[in-house]
Design a protein around this motif. Structure first.
Motif, PDB file in Angstrom:
ATOM      1  N   ARG A  36     -44.463 -38.977  -3.220  1.00 46.97           N
ATOM      2  CA  ARG A  36     -44.418 -38.592  -1.815  1.00 46.97           C
ATOM      3  C   ARG A  36     -43.416 -39.502  -1.111  1.00 46.97           C
ATOM      4  NH1 ARG A  36     -49.002 -38.265   2.583  1.00 46.97           N
ATOM      5  NH2 ARG A  36     -47.922 -39.289   4.305  1.00 46.97           N
ATOM      6  N   GLN A  37     -42.677 -38.928  -0.153  1.00 41.37           N
ATOM      7  CA  GLN A  37     -41.722 -39.711   0.615  1.00 41.37           C
ATOM      8  C   GLN A  37     -41.868 -39.375   2.087  1.00 41.37           C
ATOM      9  OE1 GLN A  37     -37.483 -38.852   0.161  1.00 41.37           O
ATOM     10  NE2 GLN A  37     -36.996 -41.031   0.372  1.00 41.37           N
ATOM     11  N   ASN A  38     -42.275 -40.360   2.859  1.00 41.46           N
ATOM     12  CA  ASN A  38     -42.261 -40.203   4.302  1.00 41.46           C
ATOM     13  C   ASN A  38     -40.820 -40.355   4.782  1.00 41.46           C
ATOM     14  OD1 ASN A  38     -45.040 -40.403   3.792  1.00 41.46           O
ATOM     15  ND2 ASN A  38     -45.388 -41.090   5.871  1.00 41.46           N
ATOM     16  N   SER A  39     -40.513 -39.742   5.901  1.00 42.53           N
ATOM     17  CA  SER A  39     -39.147 -39.708   6.404  1.00 42.53           C
ATOM     18  C   SER A  39     -38.555 -41.114   6.507  1.00 42.53           C
ATOM     19  CB  SER A  39     -39.126 -39.034   7.774  1.00 42.53           C
ATOM     20  OG  SER A  39     -37.806 -38.984   8.281  1.00 42.53           O
ATOM     21  N   GLY A  40     -37.398 -41.306   5.874  1.00 42.10           N
ATOM     22  CA  GLY A  40     -36.705 -42.579   5.986  1.00 42.10           C
ATOM     23  C   GLY A  40     -37.306 -43.715   5.188  1.00 42.10           C
ATOM     24  N   ASP A  83     -50.425 -35.981   6.041  1.00 47.73           N
ATOM     25  CA  ASP A  83     -49.861 -35.546   4.756  1.00 47.73           C
ATOM     26  C   ASP A  83     -48.429 -35.063   4.916  1.00 47.73           C
ATOM     27  OD1 ASP A  83     -53.035 -34.042   3.828  1.00 47.73           O
ATOM     28  OD2 ASP A  83     -52.262 -36.053   3.393  1.00 47.73           O
ATOM     29  N   THR A  84     -47.955 -34.929   6.146  1.00 48.70           N
ATOM     30  CA  THR A  84     -46.586 -34.493   6.387  1.00 48.70           C
ATOM     31  C   THR A  84     -45.607 -35.447   5.719  1.00 48.70           C
ATOM     32  OG1 THR A  84     -47.125 -33.396   8.469  1.00 48.70           O
ATOM     33  CG2 THR A  84     -44.844 -34.108   8.171  1.00 48.70           C
ATOM     34  N   ALA A  85     -44.799 -34.910   4.808  1.00 51.79           N
ATOM     35  CA  ALA A  85     -43.886 -35.735   4.011  1.00 51.79           C
ATOM     36  C   ALA A  85     -43.115 -34.805   3.078  1.00 51.79           C
ATOM     37  CB  ALA A  85     -44.654 -36.763   3.187  1.00 51.79           C
ATOM     38  N   SER A  86     -42.192 -35.383   2.320  1.00 50.67           N
ATOM     39  CA  SER A  86     -41.551 -34.654   1.227  1.00 50.67           C
ATOM     40  C   SER A  86     -42.248 -35.025  -0.072  1.00 50.67           C
ATOM     41  CB  SER A  86     -40.071 -35.007   1.141  1.00 50.67           C
ATOM     42  OG  SER A  86     -39.371 -34.486   2.244  1.00 50.67           O
ATOM     43  N   PHE A 102     -35.864 -36.655 -11.088  1.00 53.19           N
ATOM     44  CA  PHE A 102     -36.585 -36.083  -9.959  1.00 53.19           C
ATOM     45  C   PHE A 102     -36.106 -34.674  -9.635  1.00 53.19           C
ATOM     46  CE2 PHE A 102     -39.258 -39.367  -8.113  1.00 53.19           C
ATOM     47  CZ  PHE A 102     -38.868 -40.464  -8.864  1.00 53.19           C
ATOM     48  N   GLY A 103     -37.015 -33.893  -9.081  1.00 49.17           N
ATOM     49  CA  GLY A 103     -36.696 -32.579  -8.591  1.00 49.17           C
ATOM     50  C   GLY A 103     -36.134 -32.643  -7.193  1.00 49.17           C
ATOM     51  N   THR A 104     -35.964 -31.474  -6.609  1.00 48.84           N
ATOM     52  CA  THR A 104     -35.298 -31.360  -5.315  1.00 48.84           C
ATOM     53  C   THR A 104     -36.235 -31.530  -4.131  1.00 48.84           C
ATOM     54  OG1 THR A 104     -35.581 -28.982  -5.540  1.00 48.84           O
ATOM     55  CG2 THR A 104     -33.448 -29.900  -6.184  1.00 48.84           C
ATOM     56  N   GLY A 105     -37.540 -31.479  -4.361  1.00 50.89           N
ATOM     57  CA  GLY A 105     -38.495 -31.790  -3.305  1.00 50.89           C
ATOM     58  C   GLY A 105     -38.958 -30.610  -2.477  1.00 50.89           C
ATOM     59  N   THR A 106     -40.175 -30.737  -1.969  1.00 53.12           N
ATOM     60  CA  THR A 106     -40.744 -29.800  -1.002  1.00 53.12           C
ATOM     61  C   THR A 106     -41.079 -30.570   0.256  1.00 53.12           C
ATOM     62  OG1 THR A 106     -41.721 -28.298  -2.641  1.00 53.12           O
ATOM     63  CG2 THR A 106     -42.704 -28.321  -0.451  1.00 53.12           C
ATOM     64  N   LEU A 107     -40.567 -30.093   1.375  1.00 52.95           N
ATOM     65  CA  LEU A 107     -40.870 -30.718   2.661  1.00 52.95           C
ATOM     66  C   LEU A 107     -42.102 -30.044   3.247  1.00 52.95           C
ATOM     67  CD1 LEU A 107     -40.217 -32.606   4.995  1.00 52.95           C
ATOM     68  CD2 LEU A 107     -38.633 -30.885   5.874  1.00 52.95           C
ATOM     69  N   LEU A 108     -43.196 -30.795   3.339  1.00 47.59           N
ATOM     70  CA  LEU A 108     -44.460 -30.277   3.849  1.00 47.59           C
ATOM     71  C   LEU A 108     -44.666 -30.738   5.285  1.00 47.59           C
ATOM     72  CD1 LEU A 108     -47.269 -28.921   3.486  1.00 47.59           C
ATOM     73  CD2 LEU A 108     -48.091 -31.149   2.689  1.00 47.59           C
TER      74      LEU A 108
ATOM     75  N   GLY B 107     -38.267 -49.392  -3.642  1.00 44.41           N
ATOM     76  CA  GLY B 107     -37.937 -50.119  -2.437  1.00 44.41           C
ATOM     77  C   GLY B 107     -37.712 -49.149  -1.288  1.00 44.41           C
ATOM     78  N   GLU B 108     -37.430 -49.703  -0.125  1.00 47.52           N
ATOM     79  CA  GLU B 108     -37.232 -48.875   1.062  1.00 47.52           C
ATOM     80  C   GLU B 108     -35.820 -48.296   1.136  1.00 47.52           C
ATOM     81  OE1 GLU B 108     -40.964 -48.904   1.986  1.00 47.52           O
ATOM     82  OE2 GLU B 108     -39.567 -47.999   3.400  1.00 47.52           O
ATOM     83  N   GLY B 109     -34.945 -48.738   0.254  1.00 51.00           N
ATOM     84  CA  GLY B 109     -33.599 -48.179   0.198  1.00 51.00           C
ATOM     85  C   GLY B 109     -32.578 -48.939   1.021  1.00 51.00           C
ATOM     86  N   SER B 110     -31.330 -48.733   0.639  1.00 52.36           N
ATOM     87  CA  SER B 110     -30.188 -49.239   1.408  1.00 52.36           C
ATOM     88  C   SER B 110     -29.392 -48.031   1.892  1.00 52.36           C
ATOM     89  CB  SER B 110     -29.284 -50.123   0.538  1.00 52.36           C
ATOM     90  OG  SER B 110     -29.906 -51.324   0.184  1.00 52.36           O
ATOM     91  N   ARG B 111     -29.309 -47.907   3.210  1.00 59.20           N
ATOM     92  CA  ARG B 111     -28.580 -46.767   3.776  1.00 59.20           C
ATOM     93  C   ARG B 111     -27.115 -47.167   3.930  1.00 59.20           C
ATOM     94  NH1 ARG B 111     -29.926 -42.202   6.259  1.00 59.20           N
ATOM     95  NH2 ARG B 111     -32.122 -42.852   6.310  1.00 59.20           N
ATOM     96  N   LEU B 112     -26.239 -46.450   3.230  1.00 59.78           N
ATOM     97  CA  LEU B 112     -24.812 -46.750   3.271  1.00 59.78           C
ATOM     98  C   LEU B 112     -24.093 -45.671   4.065  1.00 59.78           C
ATOM     99  CD1 LEU B 112     -22.280 -48.316   2.314  1.00 59.78           C
ATOM    100  CD2 LEU B 112     -22.241 -46.800   0.318  1.00 59.78           C
TER     101      LEU B 112
END
Lengths: 112, 115
Positions: A36-40, A83-86, A102-108, B107-112
């Protein structure tokens, strides 16, 4: 090219509903993982299912794996706004490599 | 530290400059990965280090990209002569390959941003 392809690319549901995301892959695998990936933010591991397993549960998450169809699904029950995330699937192939693709992801999006 | 640490968190550079991105993995993790994520896209595998084995460089997009891992710990991803298409978030992850199925800790990443 990506090993995994998720569908749908985007999914919007109401809080309390279930969310189902699918992942297809191309080659034989050792295991399949969901992240899961939260924005940013970075990715967080959710659950792993091995190639000899067909179903696995963790809290509100249910993962299935069909190696004959080279596909997996992630079900989130009783969804919450948080639960909002990719969501991404990732496959680890057998053999000498431990590379995780990794796959391309689903944005939920879960609407409150 | 408790998690994977990446620096810098943000980097703005001019086209043609070289940049270095650093990753400090979780102590004791033998595997280290670099991925690239463009805006709204999935993760593109770049390179994978495992212990003292030769790294898997199959994902590096061009010879302008290189990475090293010193002493089996800290890793540096170097991009030479940056181009605008290099703009992305560069994510590092580590794992215990032999334990717990090898799930990755990111990690949280490095934004370039390349101007």
């Amino acid at each position: 090219s990506q090993q995994g392809e998720e569908d749908p690319q985007a999914l919007s549901i109401q809080e309390g509903e279930n969310a189902t995301m699918n992942c297809s892959y191309k080659t034989s695998i050792n295991n399949l993982q969901w992240y899961r990936q939260n924005s940013g933010r970075g990715l967080v591991h959710l659950i792993l299912i091995r190639s000899n397993e067909r179903e696995k549960h963790s809290g509100r998450l249910r993962v299935t794996l069909d190696t004959s169809k080279k596909s997996s699904s992630l079900l989130i029950t009783a969804s919450r706004a948080a639960d909002t995330a990719s969501y991404f699937c990732a496959t680890r192939r057998g053999g000498a490599t431990n590379k995780l693709i990794f796959g391309t992801g689903t944005l939920l999006a879960v609407q409150p | 530290g408790a998690g994977v640490s990446q620096s810098p968190s943000n980097k703005v550079t001019e086209k043609g400059k070289d940049v270095e991105l650093r990753c400090d993995p979780i102590s004791g993790h033998t595997a280290l990965y670099w991925y690239r994520q463009s805006l709204g896209q999935g993760l593109e595998f770049l390179i994978y280090f495992q212990g003292n084995s030769a790294p898997d460089k199959s994902g590096l997009p061009s010879d302008r990209f290189s990475a090293e891992r010193t002493g089996g710990s800290v890793s540096t991803l170097t991009i030479q002569r940056t181009q605008q298409e290099d703009s992305a978030v560069y994510l590092c992850a580590s794992s215990l390959v032999l334990g717990r199925g090898g799930e990755l800790f990111f990690g949280e990443g490095s934004r370039l941003t390349v101007l």
